[in-house]
Design an enzyme around this catalytic site. Structure first.
Site, PDB file in Angstrom:
ATOM      1  N   GLU A 163       0.807  -1.236   0.000  1.00 51.25           N
ATOM      2  CA  GLU A 163       0.000   0.000   0.000  1.00 51.25           C
ATOM      3  C   GLU A 163       0.837   1.282   0.000  1.00 51.25           C
ATOM      4  O   GLU A 163       0.627   2.175   0.816  1.00 51.25           O
ATOM      5  CB  GLU A 163      -0.958  -0.012   1.199  1.00 51.25           C
ATOM      6  CG  GLU A 163      -1.877  -1.214   1.203  1.00 51.25           C
ATOM      7  CD  GLU A 163      -2.777  -1.298   2.433  1.00 51.25           C
ATOM      8  OE1 GLU A 163      -2.760  -0.381   3.268  1.00 51.25           O
ATOM      9  OE2 GLU A 163      -3.492  -2.305   2.553  1.00 51.25           O
ATOM     10  N   ASN A 206       1.975  -5.280  -3.061  1.00 46.02           N
ATOM     11  CA  ASN A 206       0.574  -5.595  -2.749  1.00 46.02           C
ATOM     12  C   ASN A 206      -0.196  -4.302  -2.474  1.00 46.02           C
ATOM     13  O   ASN A 206       0.296  -3.421  -1.757  1.00 46.02           O
ATOM     14  CB  ASN A 206       0.566  -6.476  -1.491  1.00 46.02           C
ATOM     15  CG  ASN A 206      -0.786  -7.075  -1.165  1.00 46.02           C
ATOM     16  OD1 ASN A 206      -1.414  -7.687  -2.030  1.00 46.02           O
ATOM     17  ND2 ASN A 206      -1.243  -6.908   0.066  1.00 46.02           N
ATOM     18  N   HIS A 242     -10.676  -6.149  -1.935  1.00 44.37           N
ATOM     19  CA  HIS A 242     -11.720  -5.965  -0.918  1.00 44.37           C
ATOM     20  C   HIS A 242     -12.891  -5.262  -1.607  1.00 44.37           C
ATOM     21  O   HIS A 242     -12.797  -4.078  -1.928  1.00 44.37           O
ATOM     22  CB  HIS A 242     -11.206  -5.094   0.239  1.00 44.37           C
ATOM     23  CG  HIS A 242     -10.108  -5.735   1.020  1.00 44.37           C
ATOM     24  ND1 HIS A 242     -10.305  -6.848   1.814  1.00 44.37           N
ATOM     25  CD2 HIS A 242      -8.799  -5.429   1.144  1.00 44.37           C
ATOM     26  CE1 HIS A 242      -9.160  -7.184   2.402  1.00 44.37           C
ATOM     27  NE2 HIS A 242      -8.226  -6.350   1.995  1.00 44.37           N
ATOM     28  N   GLU A 271      -6.314 -10.759  -0.868  1.00 48.40           N
ATOM     29  CA  GLU A 271      -7.121 -10.512   0.347  1.00 48.40           C
ATOM     30  C   GLU A 271      -8.601 -10.480  -0.001  1.00 48.40           C
ATOM     31  O   GLU A 271      -9.368  -9.665   0.526  1.00 48.40           O
ATOM     32  CB  GLU A 271      -6.701  -9.184   1.002  1.00 48.40           C
ATOM     33  CG  GLU A 271      -5.227  -9.124   1.351  1.00 48.40           C
ATOM     34  CD  GLU A 271      -4.807  -7.815   2.032  1.00 48.40           C
ATOM     35  OE1 GLU A 271      -5.685  -7.062   2.500  1.00 48.40           O
ATOM     36  OE2 GLU A 271      -3.591  -7.564   2.096  1.00 48.40           O
ATOM     37  N   ASP A 273     -12.335 -10.424  -0.295  1.00 46.93           N
ATOM     38  CA  ASP A 273     -13.598 -10.541   0.435  1.00 46.93           C
ATOM     39  C   ASP A 273     -14.591  -9.611  -0.239  1.00 46.93           C
ATOM     40  O   ASP A 273     -14.216  -8.596  -0.827  1.00 46.93           O
ATOM     41  CB  ASP A 273     -13.463 -10.295   1.944  1.00 46.93           C
ATOM     42  CG  ASP A 273     -12.881  -8.949   2.333  1.00 46.93           C
ATOM     43  OD1 ASP A 273     -12.664  -8.089   1.446  1.00 46.93           O
ATOM     44  OD2 ASP A 273     -12.649  -8.746   3.539  1.00 46.93           O
TER      45      ASP A 273
HETATM   46  O1  G3I Z   1      -5.381  -7.981  19.271  1.00 47.13           O
HETATM   47  C1  G3I Z   1      -5.873  -6.729  19.728  1.00 47.13           C
HETATM   48  C2  G3I Z   1      -6.722  -6.906  20.967  1.00 47.13           C
HETATM   49  O2  G3I Z   1      -5.896  -7.413  21.993  1.00 47.13           O
HETATM   50  C3  G3I Z   1      -7.350  -5.569  21.348  1.00 47.13           C
HETATM   51  O3  G3I Z   1      -8.209  -5.767  22.411  1.00 47.13           O
HETATM   52  C4  G3I Z   1      -8.120  -5.005  20.186  1.00 47.13           C
HETATM   53  C5  G3I Z   1      -8.695  -3.633  20.487  1.00 47.13           C
HETATM   54  O4  G3I Z   1      -8.728  -2.815  19.371  1.00 47.13           O
HETATM   55  O5  G3I Z   1      -7.255  -4.905  19.076  1.00 47.13           O
HETATM   56  C6  G3I Z   1      -6.724  -6.114  18.648  1.00 47.13           C
HETATM   57  O6  G3I Z   1      -5.907  -5.901  17.531  1.00 47.13           O
HETATM   58  C7  G3I Z   1      -6.566  -5.608  16.325  1.00 47.13           C
HETATM   59  C8  G3I Z   1      -6.085  -6.608  15.281  1.00 47.13           C
HETATM   60  O7  G3I Z   1      -6.667  -6.304  14.035  1.00 47.13           O
HETATM   61  C9  G3I Z   1      -6.453  -8.047  15.635  1.00 47.13           C
HETATM   62  O8  G3I Z   1      -7.825  -8.216  15.644  1.00 47.13           O
HETATM   63  C10 G3I Z   1      -6.216  -4.217  15.888  1.00 47.13           C
HETATM   64  O9  G3I Z   1      -6.774  -3.270  16.800  1.00 47.13           O
HETATM   65  C11 G3I Z   1      -6.759  -3.968  14.497  1.00 47.13           C
HETATM   66  O10 G3I Z   1      -6.279  -2.711  14.031  1.00 47.13           O
HETATM   67  C12 G3I Z   1      -6.278  -5.014  13.557  1.00 47.13           C
HETATM   68  O11 G3I Z   1      -6.892  -4.814  12.318  1.00 47.13           O
HETATM   69  C13 G3I Z   1      -6.257  -5.433  11.229  1.00 47.13           C
HETATM   70  C14 G3I Z   1      -5.971  -4.391  10.163  1.00 47.13           C
HETATM   71  O12 G3I Z   1      -5.396  -5.006   9.025  1.00 47.13           O
HETATM   72  C15 G3I Z   1      -5.021  -3.338  10.670  1.00 47.13           C
HETATM   73  O13 G3I Z   1      -4.722  -2.417   9.706  1.00 47.13           O
HETATM   74  C16 G3I Z   1      -7.188  -6.500  10.661  1.00 47.13           C
HETATM   75  O14 G3I Z   1      -7.305  -7.563  11.618  1.00 47.13           O
HETATM   76  C17 G3I Z   1      -6.607  -7.042   9.363  1.00 47.13           C
HETATM   77  O15 G3I Z   1      -7.572  -7.871   8.756  1.00 47.13           O
HETATM   78  C18 G3I Z   1      -6.302  -5.893   8.415  1.00 47.13           C
HETATM   79  O16 G3I Z   1      -5.729  -6.421   7.270  1.00 47.13           O
HETATM   80  C19 G3I Z   1      -5.414  -5.480   6.238  1.00 47.13           C
HETATM   81  C20 G3I Z   1      -4.192  -5.997   5.527  1.00 47.13           C
HETATM   82  O17 G3I Z   1      -3.157  -6.240   6.430  1.00 47.13           O
HETATM   83  C21 G3I Z   1      -3.744  -5.045   4.430  1.00 47.13           C
HETATM   84  N1  G3I Z   1      -4.831  -4.745   3.548  1.00 47.13           N
HETATM   85  C22 G3I Z   1      -6.062  -4.290   4.174  1.00 47.13           C
HETATM   86  C23 G3I Z   1      -6.527  -5.286   5.216  1.00 47.13           C
HETATM   87  C24 G3I Z   1      -7.849  -4.910   5.780  1.00 47.13           C
HETATM   88  O18 G3I Z   1      -7.758  -3.714   6.499  1.00 47.13           O
END
Ligand code: G3I
Length: 453
Positions: A163, A206, A242, A271, A273
């Site tokens: 990105e 990516n 996405h 990715e 969905d």
């Molecule tokens: O694990 C912590 C948890 O302990 C806490 O209580 C909670 C509170 O916010 O956060 C949890 O972590 C989160 C993590 O996902 C696991 O669930 C983060 O806040 C959250 O920001 C994170 O989001 C991820 C996101 O990337 C971050 O940018 C998504 O799971 C993940 O699916 C998403 O993936 C991205 C790709 O890497 C790049 N392309 C876009 C895609 C979708 O956004």
């Protein structure tokens, strides 16, 4: 470890039929038969592609999550566990636990692993943002090198840079510590460092909103073209894909994948969905899958999660399995697009779940040797397996690992079954091992037929 006396105590009255024993030393392979369905991974494999999913380590203890993963997919991408904030929270202090957990799970099931992601503006620990240019260059190259060397040989493709371009019509690079302090050259530098760290891994750029032809994808296209012309190492471009009603599968999705492939790189849907439900979601999924299948260099598809309930946008129900792991219409349309059977068992059809076994000796000492049996699922997934291992009467199996043994009354026929979940995706393998005290007899054990269900 199972001692001889414990083993004798643990014997069951199991009497195994003679047909289950095959008199062959060294490498043997036999099959047993049951019935099973076709899957996403197996169907994609028949088309020369992988079909993967994003995986979160903290769900690997949930049985239906793991069995759906093991049955349906043959590639994984750690959803968050390989990001910079997960691996290098403090400078030059690396913690690989959850990422390693996903990689070992994948390896034990012969699944590919996509590495995601080395250099990204998001999920970046704050210390990275406070470095000056010289320090940042060194930190970026160190991060790439350390992480890729840790996983060297285990990662099929790495998202080296993620990105890096802005949305909208500018075609400009996105502001980030890397862009702002190192300039445009950071992307090229990251790829060169990555090639040196793991020459066998495919190196991908990516991004999202690059799925159709637009200003952003044009900018990425021009960068890839320039890299190929100048010999900057790049092997693949990932299209995140996405989609939702505001950003549907573009009409020129296939054409866009093809123009990148024509530059001499692989393309991957990384990715996928699609928010929605029912037949409209199913139709969109099959269009996306068909676009990949129509482009020779589109080597695989990864969906961004297994079940709607754990999706990063769960309210949009964008995945192939609902919150109870039921297959959605979108699952069936993807399977059909991949040429699969429809996803339901057909007990009236001969064939179905099979497995084969092979044996090799892995080590030997003055009085004993270690044997390893590899169990491989046939062209359909299996949920369990068992195999008989028979040793000579003088011999004694004193230790076993990676399986649950039972014994016949003679103590010479061991029936090995899985430890816990025995699911294997079509064509994937697992191994168990044991130590044989020879007591002077060095014959290899005899394997019976592998029985699958
Ligand atoms: O694990 C912590 C948890 O302990 C806490 O209580 C909670 C509170 O916010 O956060 C949890 O972590 C989160 C993590 O996902 C696991 O669930 C983060 O806040 C959250 O920001 C994170 O989001 C991820 C996101 O990337 C971050 O940018 C998504 O799971 C993940 O699916 C998403 O993936 C991205 C790709 O890497 C790049 N392309 C876009 C895609 C979708 O956004």
């Amino acid at each position: 470890m199972i001692s001889r006396s414990a083993r004798r105590r643990a014997r069951t009255a199991l009497v195994m039929g003679a047909a289950a024993v095959m008199a062959a030393a060294g490498i043997v392979a036999m099959e047993g038969t049951a019935y099973a369905a076709s899957t996403l991974g197996a169907s994609a494999a028949e088309k020369g592609r992988y079909f993967g999913t994003a995986v979160a380590a903290n769900h690997l203890g949930e049985s239906p999550y793991v069995s759906t993963l093991n049955t349906e997919f043959n590639s994984v991408t750690p959803e968050n566990e390989m990001k910079w904030d997960a691996l290098e929270k403090s400078r030059n202090s690396f913690s690989y636990g959850p990422a390693d957990q996903i990689v070992s799970h994948a390896q034990s099931r012969n699944m590919k692993v996509r590495g995601h992601t080395l250099v990204w503006h998001s999920q970046l620990p704050s210390w990275v943002g406070s470095l000056n240019a010289t320090e940042l260059r060194s930190a970026m190259n160190n991060h790439i090198t350390q992480v890729m060397q840790h996983y060297r040989g285990k990662i099929h493709s790495w998202d080296v840079v993620n990105e890096a371009f802005q949305d909208g019509s500018s075609g400009a690079r996105r502001s980030s510590p890397f862009q702002d302090k190192l300039g445009n050259g950071f992307i090229e530098e990251a790829f060169r460092t990555a090639r040196a760290a793991d020459p066998a891994a495919k190196l991908c750029y990516n991004d999202y909103n690059t799925d159709g032809q637009n200003a952003k994808s044009n900018a990425v296209y021009n960068m890839v073209k320039d890299f190929k012309q100048r010999g900057v190492p790049i092997d693949c471009v990932g299209f995140q894909s996405h989609f939702n009603s505001a950003s549907p599968v573009p009409g020129d999705y296939q054409a866009n994948l093809k123009r990148f492939a024509d530059l001499g790189v692989d393309v991957q849907i990384t990715e996928l969905d699609i928010e929605g439900s029912g037949s409209s979601q199913a139709d969109s999924y099959s269009r996306a899958v068909n676009a990949c299948l129509a482009v020779t260099r589109c080597t695989g598809i990864t969906v961004w999660g297994i079940t709607d309930k754990y999706s990063w946008r769960a309210s949009g129900t964008p995945l192939l399995f609902d919150g109870n792991y039921n297959k959605k219409p979108a699952y069936h349309s993807v399977l059909a697009a991949l040429g699969g059977s429809g996803g339901t068992p057909d007990p009236g059809t001969p064939g179905g779940a099979t497995c084969s076994v092979s044996y090799r000796q892995t080590a030997a000492w003055g009085d004993r040797f270690n044997g390893q049996v590899t169990v491989t699922a046939g062209s359909s997934p299996i949920t369990s397996w068992s195999v008989n291992v028979t040793v000579a009467s003088a011999q004694d199996i004193v230790t076993t690992w990676n399986g649950t043994p039972t014994w016949d009354s003679s103590g010479n026929v061991m029936t090995m079954r899985p430890n816990g979940n025995g699911s294997l995706a079509a064509g994937s393998s697992t191994s168990f091992g044991f130590t044989v005290m020879t007591n002077g007899n060095w014959n290899a054990p005899t394997l019976g037929a592998c029985t699958a269900s």
